[in-house]
Design an enzyme around this catalytic site. Structure first.
Site, short mmCIF file in Angstrom:
data_model
loop_
_atom_site.label_atom_id
_atom_site.label_comp_id
_atom_site.label_asym_id
_atom_site.label_seq_id
_atom_site.Cartn_x
_atom_site.Cartn_y
_atom_site.Cartn_z
N ASP A 12 0.87 -1.18 -0.10
CA ASP A 12 -0.15 -0.03 0.05
C ASP A 12 1.04 1.42 -0.10
OD1 ASP A 12 -2.38 -1.67 0.01
OD2 ASP A 12 -2.12 -1.72 2.40
N LYS A 15 1.65 2.14 -5.09
CA LYS A 15 2.27 1.55 -6.40
C LYS A 15 1.03 2.01 -7.68
CE LYS A 15 2.14 -2.32 -4.35
NZ LYS A 15 2.01 -1.83 -3.01
N GLY A 39 -4.43 -4.18 -3.83
CA GLY A 39 -5.49 -3.30 -4.23
C GLY A 39 -4.62 -2.11 -4.39
N HIS A 40 -4.76 -1.64 -5.69
CA HIS A 40 -3.79 -0.61 -6.36
C HIS A 40 -4.78 0.58 -6.67
CE1 HIS A 40 0.00 -3.36 -7.18
NE2 HIS A 40 -0.72 -3.50 -6.01
N GLN A 221 1.99 -6.04 -3.27
CA GLN A 221 2.31 -6.12 -2.00
C GLN A 221 3.98 -5.41 -1.81
OE1 GLN A 221 1.55 -9.60 -3.39
NE2 GLN A 221 -0.58 -8.48 -3.00
P1 GDP Z 1 -0.83 0.38 -3.64
O1 GDP Z 1 -1.23 -0.94 -3.26
O2 GDP Z 1 0.74 0.53 -3.25
O3 GDP Z 1 -1.23 0.56 -4.80
O4 GDP Z 1 -1.43 1.45 -2.58
P2 GDP Z 1 -2.97 1.68 -2.23
O5 GDP Z 1 -3.55 2.09 -3.44
O6 GDP Z 1 -3.53 0.41 -1.62
O7 GDP Z 1 -2.91 2.66 -0.94
C1 GDP Z 1 -2.46 3.79 -1.19
C2 GDP Z 1 -3.29 5.19 -0.89
O8 GDP Z 1 -2.79 6.12 -0.70
C3 GDP Z 1 -4.57 5.34 -1.69
O9 GDP Z 1 -5.55 5.69 -1.20
C4 GDP Z 1 -3.98 6.25 -2.78
O10 GDP Z 1 -4.80 6.94 -3.30
C5 GDP Z 1 -3.21 7.12 -1.62
N1 GDP Z 1 -1.92 8.10 -2.16
C6 GDP Z 1 -1.02 7.71 -2.96
N2 GDP Z 1 -0.13 8.48 -2.94
C7 GDP Z 1 -0.47 9.55 -1.87
C8 GDP Z 1 -0.05 10.88 -1.74
O11 GDP Z 1 1.10 11.23 -2.03
N3 GDP Z 1 -0.51 11.68 -0.89
C9 GDP Z 1 -1.84 10.89 -0.20
N4 GDP Z 1 -2.58 11.79 0.76
N5 GDP Z 1 -2.54 9.95 -0.65
C10 GDP Z 1 -1.64 9.10 -1.36
P1 IMO Z 2 -0.92 -4.17 -2.31
O1 IMO Z 2 -0.36 -4.73 -3.59
C1 IMO Z 2 -0.87 -4.53 2.32
C2 IMO Z 2 -1.18 -8.85 3.50
C3 IMO Z 2 -2.37 -9.12 4.20
C4 IMO Z 2 -1.78 -10.25 5.23
C5 IMO Z 2 -0.62 -10.68 4.53
C6 IMO Z 2 -1.11 -12.18 3.60
O2 IMO Z 2 -2.37 -3.59 -2.35
O3 IMO Z 2 0.21 -3.46 -1.55
P2 IMO Z 2 -2.64 -12.86 1.56
O4 IMO Z 2 -3.75 -12.15 1.45
O5 IMO Z 2 -1.50 -12.74 0.74
O6 IMO Z 2 -2.70 -14.26 2.37
O7 IMO Z 2 -2.11 -11.95 3.03
O8 IMO Z 2 -0.30 -9.79 3.36
N1 IMO Z 2 -1.14 -8.27 2.16
C7 IMO Z 2 -1.21 -6.82 2.00
N2 IMO Z 2 -1.17 -5.69 2.55
N3 IMO Z 2 -1.07 -4.37 0.62
C8 IMO Z 2 -1.21 -5.53 -0.27
O9 IMO Z 2 -1.29 -5.59 -1.41
C9 IMO Z 2 -1.37 -6.58 0.48
N4 IMO Z 2 -1.45 -8.29 -0.07
C10 IMO Z 2 -1.80 -8.99 1.23
O10 IMO Z 2 -2.96 -8.15 5.03
O11 IMO Z 2 -1.06 -9.39 6.34
MG MG Z 3 -2.85 -1.73 -1.81
#
Ligand code: GDP
Ligand code: IMO
Ligand code: MG
Length: 420
Positions: A12, A15, A39-40, A221
């Site tokens: 998270d 990415k 979840g991107h 991840q």
């Molecule tokens: P990912 O899994 O690495 O793609 O990240 P996620 O989408 O799960 O979580 C990142 C969260 O941070 C999302 O809600 C993005 O919209 C938000 N986000 C990304 N970059 C920034 C930033 O520079 N500032 C803020 N406030 N939010 C951001």
């Molecule tokens: P993105 O790509 C954050 C965590 C889960 C759990 C562990 C194992 O959005 O960054 P799994 O479902 O793989 O058996 O879970 O890994 N986890 C993540 N945490 N971002 C993710 O993906 C994750 N994918 C798995 O919360 O602790």
């Molecule tokens: Mg994510």
């Protein structure tokens, strides 16, 4: 050439947003591991979209996207995702390709994930329960079903045999799961998957590389969730580090050029497992509230803490990260003081090495306290307009990781990013 983009923490890191931003420089975006546990998040025409299996370059007309053999794909999630993307007018038949060797997640994988987690009691991993672990277990156990199998006449026989095996395993957990509804959804989703470009991906990619196409491999991840190098056993079931790229796409290591790593300006983790710099106080609450730290896949509140340079340095080392991108700097705007963990005391002994026994040892993070910038970053456009305190923070990160910070993200929006 292939550039690689990796999350360096526990996922998270942002990415999705960064791939969407960098996509214009590439011809192809490739997912090489993970599955619907990811979840991107990105924004298209100011609307939030969360991608799970489909690469984050999909909203750029000129870009081709590929789901590699290292991914585990759930046809149900995939169909929903396709439909949402197609509602924006994207033609997935033109710009999405799937390896025949990608493994699929079947309903009983999800049932097994749930049973396995429940059986762990207080040692729960906090899995997303998407069936990731069981699907990768079947892959390495040589029982899995691959996307290419969907097109073969014996697909149903393969499916039934695997389902039966899973029912036997569920019995050992003393679980009887009614999968009727899951199965209905599963079978209703298969034609969508069959209608996609299912290809011999290694040859396809080799062809593109020979044509000098530029590929960005999009990690899912984060490095600390890597099955080998993360905080085992509190990890996911794939290699989230650079090593996953070659085995997850079928390309030679000689093609890998830049390795780009993403870190938040602080740290989060969702699910169980060690998190040395976690904050259990109101500062952690403030990070969660300001950063909107709730899971993009499961909605769970994310655990929050200070940036951890011991873990970050380790992640950079494992993957040979040369370029860093710092996200969510804006979340720290209001903080008068920011802590940066520069070493650990492990059972009383100071170290900058990430310890093997991270799950059992008593770890005291050692912090360097830094002054915050206490102003909005909306007007920060480059290094000249960047607050001196943020530049200092970047210096400390670069000194510890030996990687160069090239971008600072200062908001969720597509264009809220500062090149430096
Ligand atoms: P990912 O899994 O690495 O793609 O990240 P996620 O989408 O799960 O979580 C990142 C969260 O941070 C999302 O809600 C993005 O919209 C938000 N986000 C990304 N970059 C920034 C930033 O520079 N500032 C803020 N406030 N939010 C951001
Ligand atoms: P993105 O790509 C954050 C965590 C889960 C759990 C562990 C194992 O959005 O960054 P799994 O479902 O793989 O058996 O879970 O890994 N986890 C993540 N945490 N971002 C993710 O993906 C994750 N994918 C798995 O919360 O602790
Ligand atoms: Mg994510």
């Amino acid at each position: 050439m292939v550039d690689v983009l990796l999350g360096l923490q526990w996922g998270d890191e942002g990415k999705g947003k960064i791939v969407d931003y960098l996509a214009k420089n590439y011809d192809i975006i490739a997912r090489f591991q993970g599955g619907p546990n990811a979840g991107h998040t990105l924004y298209v025409k100011d609307k939030k979209v969360v991608l799970h299996t489909i690469p984050s370059g999909v909203f750029h007309g000129h870009i081709q996207n590929i789901i590699g053999n290292g991914v585990v794909l759930d046809p149900v999630t995939f169909k929903k995702e396709c439909e949402e993307i197609e509602s924006y007018g994207v033609d997935l038949k033109k710009n999405l390709f799937i390896s025949q060797k990608t493994h699929i997640i079947i309903p009983t994988h999800r049932a097994l994930d749930k049973a396995s987690e429940n059986a762990k009691g207080s040692a729960k991993i906090g899995s997303t329960l998407k069936g990731i672990g069981p699907a990768y277990m079947d892959k390495t156990g040589r029982n899995g079903i691959r996307v290419g199998d969907l097109l073969a006449p014996d697909f149903h026989a393969k499916y039934d045999a695997l389902k039966e095996k899973h029912f036997q395993l569920l019995k050992q957990y003393d679980v009887v799961e009614d999968i009727t509804e899951w199965e209905k959804e599963f079978f209703a989703s298969l034609d969508k998957l069959r209608s996609m470009n299912i290809i011999n991906a290694e040859y396809w990619l080799d062809d593109k590389l020979k044509q000098n196409k530029k590929i960005l491999a999009e990690g899912a991840q984060g490095s600390m969730l890597d099955v080998d190098f993360g905080t085992y056993p509190y990890v996911t079931s794939s290699n989230t580090t650079v090593a996953g790229v070659c085995s997850g796409l079928g390309i030679s290591a000689k093609y890998i050029d830049r390795v780009i790593g993403i870190t938040k300006a602080y740290c989060t983790r969702v699910g169980g497992g060690p998190f040395p710099t976690e904050l259990h106080d109101e500062v952690g609450e403030q990070l969660r509230a300001t950063g909107n730290e709730f899971g993009a896949t499961t909605g769970r509140p994310r655990r929050c803490g200070w940036i951890d340079l011991v873990a970050l340095r380790y992640a950079c080392m494992i993957s040979g990260v040369d370029t860093l991108i710092m996200t969510k700097a804006d979340v720290l705007n209001e903080f008068e003081w920011i802590n940066v963990c520069t070493s650990y005391k492990v059972n009383g002994l100071e170290t900058t090495e990430f310890p093997y026994n991270v799950c059992d040892a008593e770890i005291e993070p050692q912090y360097t306290e830094m002054r915050g910038w206490r102003r909005s970053l909306d007007d920060t456009k480059d290094l000249l307009t960047m607050p001196a305190e943020l530049i200092k923070l970047i210096d400390v990160i670069e000194n510890h990781t030996k990687a160069r910070v090239k971008f600072v993200s200062n908001g969720v929006g597509r264009d809220q990013i500062v090149p430096i």
